[in-house]
Design an enzyme around this catalytic site. Structure first.
Site, PDB file in Angstrom:
ATOM      1  N   ASP A 283      21.265  12.098  -1.927  1.00 47.67           N
ATOM      2  CA  ASP A 283      21.358  11.503  -0.596  1.00 47.67           C
ATOM      3  C   ASP A 283      19.924  11.431  -0.066  1.00 47.67           C
ATOM      4  O   ASP A 283      19.021  12.138  -0.536  1.00 47.67           O
ATOM      5  CB  ASP A 283      22.265  12.307   0.334  1.00 47.67           C
ATOM      6  CG  ASP A 283      22.691  11.455   1.538  1.00 47.67           C
ATOM      7  OD1 ASP A 283      22.120  10.359   1.732  1.00 47.67           O
ATOM      8  OD2 ASP A 283      23.592  11.878   2.290  1.00 47.67           O
TER       9      ASP A 283
HETATM   10  C1  BGC Z   1      23.596   9.023   4.373  1.00 52.66           C
HETATM   11  C2  BGC Z   1      24.109   8.256   3.172  1.00 52.66           C
HETATM   12  C3  BGC Z   1      23.429   6.907   3.132  1.00 52.66           C
HETATM   13  C4  BGC Z   1      21.926   7.112   3.072  1.00 52.66           C
HETATM   14  C5  BGC Z   1      21.142   5.826   3.006  1.00 52.66           C
HETATM   15  C6  BGC Z   1      22.077   9.069   4.416  1.00 52.66           C
HETATM   16  O1  BGC Z   1      21.642   9.574   5.618  1.00 52.66           O
HETATM   17  O2  BGC Z   1      24.122  10.315   4.370  1.00 52.66           O
HETATM   18  O3  BGC Z   1      25.495   8.115   3.243  1.00 52.66           O
HETATM   19  O4  BGC Z   1      23.912   6.154   2.063  1.00 52.66           O
HETATM   20  O5  BGC Z   1      21.520   7.801   4.230  1.00 52.66           O
HETATM   21  O6  BGC Z   1      21.158   5.163   4.214  1.00 52.66           O
END
Ligand code: BGC
Length: 753
Positions: A283
């Site tokens: 993530d």
């Molecule tokens: C989120 C993810 C997301 C990623 C990219 C993170 O903060 O938890 O779900 O895909 O950001 O935007």
């Protein structure tokens, strides 16, 4: 210096376990320095199996080139390799449509953000879950993937399959509710829809991302049985049945270790136990070490490059605990050279990424931004999802559906009436070209009916001018007047993307400021009041539910939400949504309430497997509305349940069949639910567990036979001692019903040794 053949093959064999040995035998030795690549190099040949191409390509890469692939090149792109023609994987959030891909969540969601990507806003995940319609979710995945390609991207960051453990998780709206079986079925459908288009999904967030409170630091204490029975099944199914190409690790820690560097989760469970062949992506900003992270099984860190370097030093990251740049090539190379990361491991990481680039078709057919988005076909999927997902929770005296010919006036009231609240906040927020608010939908549908609008109360925190005592009193009075002079009042309340969002939890299960009072006042002014909730989580309704004649939950229905609501209100569509999450009467009734959000950054999942209805039904705590519940404008009768041992020699254990009849006067769809009750097991088990469901469409008077197949896994629990799924022989009960608390039929099923 050229490496000798023997160590190279030994290394390769150890690292790309899914490449057959005979193919490895054909692989060329690894180049120590870049060598010219012949035009007919096997990896360029689309006719060869992906694993053969991976082996060939890996053998041509230098150590530096491999190390470079372990972190992104920017915010939403993986590293390309021009020399070898390896394309960057261009990503976009997800999962509820294609979101802009430049900059951080906070930037791209704001109005006026530099890059506008306008695409179809599909209903929230919890709304799609309320449809219990796997075929539709697969079409949604396909429609989103088509938009991904049309916009020249390759990967969509979804589906979100984390379980709704607490009613206050800020991202409950993104996921598929509280039940692991339902989340698994829908997750697989989404993955299949996306991958069928040659687009790469990312099943997220592995694992147990169930609260936003201190999401980078919160350490969840979860026992192995609970992990396997509640928090892993959706990932397991996405991997085993959906053959998912990527999985995204979660921000949080599980049992003392950040998910992104958890060998137990990534290597042992995901890759070994579940047999995951794709690559793990972090993530955004969730890596904390180099060697430990790579060795745990993390294949690609995101984001990377200058964007990541800027992100981690920002005050926001420092405050929240966001971290990254640990898998930058120089750091990885240093660890390889120091002997802390083996080349075998590096080959495995890179081999997994390359394999996905080949099997998805990305290498041979790069996506260029040439297609159409927000087409009528995509809009139709969004509308169907929004319509099927609306749950009719109460309909006293059959107030609904409304008859537009008999009604002269409607008062449409509330802070969610005139604004389309398409989704919750954060990285899943899509900007649509258009969106239909409930008021728009009702106005369009109710031709010839006078439609009056009143705000009733400003949405908490949205407009300071509505937040003074005078403004509130005036708005409330206008709503009461509108309601009193109309035949029917529709009050649309709930939350919005700044109260329910990624990166923080919802403060309270209660409705936002002034909304309870608004409902009470409108109901006093007009007995024909329909309350509509637009929220991603359950809300407290004890103050008014007894007096409320009709109640609907429309979740965040995406850009077509207002049309869907009007279709349900006027009976053009018959409600068929069923709750994918129990609605407790109050937060304190919910199973994890005593263990949330945790103490000193540790949260004990002490409720164990008793999540959602597993808790309410086993411990006899009456919810406001149970899991699986939803009314229709018609009625259904269940009969003739038969459970017969399967004759098949495979895994199948029993076939279950029953009849469902539409006993009313309107066509409608029923979601038939099958639960398993294990009363004899040696270990503690919930009173029932969902193991099957089917949506059946029935004309008035029509009867259909519904069938299910059960296998041993449907009767099993996870045994931490045996580290395996176990079903104890004895008599199980198969329960079939219209909600977890409305079991209409049951029959025994004998499990022999
Ligand atoms: C989120 C993810 C997301 C990623 C990219 C993170 O903060 O938890 O779900 O895909 O950001 O935007």
């Amino acid at each position: 210096m050229r490496r000798t053949l023997i160590p190279f093959f030994a290394v390769l064999f150890a690292v790309v376990p899914f490449v057959p040995a005979d193919i490895l035998a054909q692989a060329a030795p690894q180049a120590a320095s870049p060598a010219a690549v012949p035009a007919d190099a096997p990896y360029k040949d689309a006719r060869l199996p992906a694993d053969r191409r991976v082996a060939d390509l890996l053998s041509r890469m230098t150590l530096e080139e491999k190390a470079t692939m372990l972190s992104g090149a920017g915010w939403m792109e993986s590293a390309a390799n021009d020399r070898l023609g390896i394309p960057a994987i261009k990503m976009a959030d997800g999962p509820l449509g294609v979101r802009s891909w430049a900059g951080s969540s906070a930037i791209t969601n704001l109005a006026g953000a530099p890059l506008k990507v306008l695409s179809t806003s599909f209903p929230s995940g919890v709304d799609m879950a309320a449809t219990w319609d796997t075929e539709l979710v697969q079409r949604e995945g396909q429609a989103i993937a088509q938009e991904v390609k049309a916009l020249g991207r390759d990967m969509i960051l979804g589906p979100t399959v984390n379980i709704n453990r607490v009613p206050l998780w800020g991202r409950n709206f993104e996921g598929y509710g509280e039940d692991p079986y339902l989340a698994a079925r829908l997750g697989v459908a989404y993955v299949k829809g996306v991958q069928g288009e040659g687009v790469i999904p990312s099943v997220k967030h592995f694992a147990a991302n169930n609260e936003e409170f201190e999401r980078h630091r919160i350490d969840e204490q979860i026992d192995a049985r609970t992990l396997h029975e509640i928090y892993l099944p959706a990932f397991k199914a996405a991997v085993e049945e959906g053959d998912a190409w990527t999985v995204m690790s979660a921000y949080n820690l599980v049992n003392g270790v950040h998910c992104g560097e958890s060998k137990a989760l990534l290597d042992e469970i995901l890759k070994k136990e579940l047999g995951f062949k794709g690559f793990v992506i972090s993530d955004w900003g969730s890596t904390y070490s180099t060697a430990s992270t790579v060795n745990a099984g993390m294949d690609m860190e995101m984001p990377g490059g200058a964007t990541a370097r800027a992100m981690i030093v920002s005050p926001r990251s420092q405050l929240s605990g966001n971290s990254g740049t640990w898998l930058a090539a120089d750091k990885v190379l240093a660890e390889v050279k120091a002997g802390n990361i083996s080349e075998a491991r590096l080959n495995d990481n890179v081999g997994r990424i390359l394999r996905v680039i080949f099997v998805s078709g990305l290498f041979d057919h790069p996506h260029t931004a040439t297609g159409e988005v927000d087409t009528p076909a995509q809009q139709a999927v969004a509308l169907q999802g929004a319509t099927e997902g609306i749950v009719l929770l109460k309909n006293a005296g059959s107030l609904l559906p409304l008859d537009a010919k008999k009604i002269h006036s409607i008062a449409v009231i509330g802070p969610n009436a005139a604004v389309a609240r398409t989704g919750g906040g954060g990285s899943s927020m899509v900007r649509p070209r258009y969106s239909i608010a409930p008021l728009d939908g009702i106005r369009t549908r109710a031709t010839g009916v006078e439609v009056k609008y009143a705000l009733g109360v400003g949405m908490e925190g949205e407009d300071p001018t509505q937040d003074t005592p005078e403004a509130r009193a005036k708005a409330l009075q206008e709503a009461v007047d509108a309601a009193a002079h109309a035949d029917v009042a529709v009050v649309v309340v709930g939350r919005y993307s700044k109260l329910e969002a990624e990166s923080f939890d919802v403060k309270t299960m209660d409705l936002a400021a002034g909304q309870d009072e608004l409902i009470e006042a409108v109901e006093k002014a007009n007995p024909h009041t329909i309350v509509v909730l637009n929220s991603g989580d359950p809300v407290t309704m004890t103050k008014w539910i007894a007096q409320t004649p009709a109640l609907l939950e429309m979740w965040y229905g995406g850009q077509e939400g207002g049309h869907a609501l009007a279709a349900i209100l006027f009976g053009d569509a018959n409600p068929s949504g069923k709750l994918p999450v129990s609605f407790p009467k109050k937060f304190e009734d919910s199973p994890a309430s005593a263990n949330y959000p945790g103490v000193n950054l540790k949260v004990n999942y002490a409720e164990g497997i008793y999540v959602g209805y597993r808790y309410y039904d086993t411990k006899n705590v009456e919810p406001q509305f149970p899991f699986g519940f939803g009314l229709s404008y018609t009625t259904f009768e269940y009969s003739d349940l038969k459970v017969t041992p399967s004759q098949s020699s495979g895994n199948e254990l029993a076939n279950v069949s029953l009849k469902v009849k539409n006993t009313g006067t309107r066509a409608g769809s029923e979601v038939v639910q099958l639960y398993v009750h294990d009363g004899h097991s040696k270990i503690d088990r919930p009173v029932r567990e969902l193991k099957g469901f089917k949506r059946v469409e029935l004309k008035p008077g029509e009867t259909k036979t519904v069938g299910f197949t059960l296998d041993r896994s449907d009767l099993s629990y996870w045994s931490p001692e045996k580290k395996a799924w176990v079903a104890d022989p004895g008599t199980f009960e198969i329960q079939v019903g219209a909600s977890s608390r409305d079991i209409r039929l049951h029959a025994p099923l004998e499990l022999k040794k």
